[in-house]
Scaffold this motif. Structure first.
Motif, PDB file in Angstrom:
ATOM      1  N   LYS A  85       0.786  -1.121  -0.122  1.00 40.61           N
ATOM      2  CA  LYS A  85      -0.105  -0.025  -0.077  1.00 40.61           C
ATOM      3  C   LYS A  85       0.947   1.416   0.042  1.00 40.61           C
ATOM      4  O   LYS A  85       0.455   2.390  -0.385  1.00 40.61           O
ATOM      5  CB  LYS A  85      -0.721  -0.013   1.209  1.00 40.61           C
ATOM      6  N   LEU A  86       2.002   1.150   0.425  1.00 40.03           N
ATOM      7  CA  LEU A  86       3.029   2.140   0.457  1.00 40.03           C
ATOM      8  C   LEU A  86       3.768   2.653  -0.800  1.00 40.03           C
ATOM      9  O   LEU A  86       4.598   3.428  -0.943  1.00 40.03           O
ATOM     10  CB  LEU A  86       3.991   2.271   1.624  1.00 40.03           C
ATOM     11  N   VAL A  87       3.686   1.657  -1.691  1.00 37.44           N
ATOM     12  CA  VAL A  87       4.532   1.582  -2.946  1.00 37.44           C
ATOM     13  C   VAL A  87       4.431   3.147  -3.816  1.00 37.44           C
ATOM     14  O   VAL A  87       5.450   3.537  -4.044  1.00 37.44           O
ATOM     15  CB  VAL A  87       4.217   0.449  -3.999  1.00 37.44           C
ATOM     16  N   PRO A  88       3.144   3.564  -3.929  1.00 37.56           N
ATOM     17  CA  PRO A  88       2.882   4.805  -4.782  1.00 37.56           C
ATOM     18  C   PRO A  88       3.528   6.005  -3.994  1.00 37.56           C
ATOM     19  O   PRO A  88       4.220   6.693  -4.573  1.00 37.56           O
ATOM     20  CB  PRO A  88       1.287   4.859  -4.943  1.00 37.56           C
ATOM     21  N   SER A  89       3.425   6.071  -2.435  1.00 35.11           N
ATOM     22  CA  SER A  89       4.122   7.090  -1.766  1.00 35.11           C
ATOM     23  C   SER A  89       5.476   6.936  -1.762  1.00 35.11           C
ATOM     24  O   SER A  89       6.036   8.007  -1.776  1.00 35.11           O
ATOM     25  CB  SER A  89       3.354   6.920  -0.403  1.00 35.11           C
ATOM     26  N   MET A  90       5.923   5.695  -1.689  1.00 36.02           N
ATOM     27  CA  MET A  90       7.293   5.762  -1.380  1.00 36.02           C
ATOM     28  C   MET A  90       7.973   6.106  -3.006  1.00 36.02           C
ATOM     29  O   MET A  90       9.052   6.713  -2.889  1.00 36.02           O
ATOM     30  CB  MET A  90       7.821   4.138  -1.410  1.00 36.02           C
ATOM     31  N   LYS A  91       7.324   5.521  -4.126  1.00 35.48           N
ATOM     32  CA  LYS A  91       7.869   6.274  -5.462  1.00 35.48           C
ATOM     33  C   LYS A  91       7.886   7.790  -5.432  1.00 35.48           C
ATOM     34  O   LYS A  91       8.820   8.456  -5.764  1.00 35.48           O
ATOM     35  CB  LYS A  91       7.003   5.538  -6.390  1.00 35.48           C
ATOM     36  N   TYR A  92       6.702   8.400  -4.919  1.00 34.62           N
ATOM     37  CA  TYR A  92       6.677   9.866  -5.116  1.00 34.62           C
ATOM     38  C   TYR A  92       7.752  10.446  -4.126  1.00 34.62           C
ATOM     39  O   TYR A  92       8.300  11.270  -4.482  1.00 34.62           O
ATOM     40  CB  TYR A  92       5.344  10.179  -4.581  1.00 34.62           C
TER      41      TYR A  92
END
Length: 129
Positions: A85-92
């Motif tokens: 669930k954190l992948v998009p935030s971590m990418k950003y």
């Protein structure tokens, strides 16, 4: 009833000034471990205003600069938070040249029932620097 039970009962009696929060530790995040810890939380002003009792299980979380995002928590059978669930935030965060600098906190802000499924939406607060 133990002293801890009394503290817990008092905190629960003051909903909505006390909220359900979760935490994903920075260590678990670094190790890609799906896990979380749930607890009750309140702002310092409410703890003082209502003279909420404290115990050794009560701690303070200092204010930090955070990236906020909202996730649906309930697509896991075992109920644990998924690092996915954190992948998009971590990418950003990486694209912006920032880094995560502490435990991720999340506030449960709504539960809904939709098409025979329960959903828990959690606002995640990801500390960044």
């Amino acid at each position: 009833m133990t002293a801890y039970d009394e503290v817990l009962q008092t905190w629960i009696s003051l909903l909505p000034f006390v909220k359900s929060f979760m935490c994903v530790s920075l260590d678990d995040l670094k190790n890609s471990k799906d896990s979380d810890i749930w607890f009750l939380a309140s702002e310092t002003k409410y703890i003082k205003a209502f003279n909420l009792p404290v115990s050794t299980k009560v701690f303070t979380i200092p204010s930090k600069l955070c990236l906020h995002t909202i996730v649906d928590y309930n697509d896991r059978i075992d109920g644990e938070f998924s690092i996915e669930k954190l992948v998009p935030s971590m990418k950003y965060i990486e694209e912006q040249g920032l880094k995560i600098c502490g435990n991720i906190m999340g506030e449960l802000f709504v539960r809904i029932h939709d098409k025979e499924e329960w959903h828990r939406y959690v606002e995640l607060m990801i500390p960044i620097e």
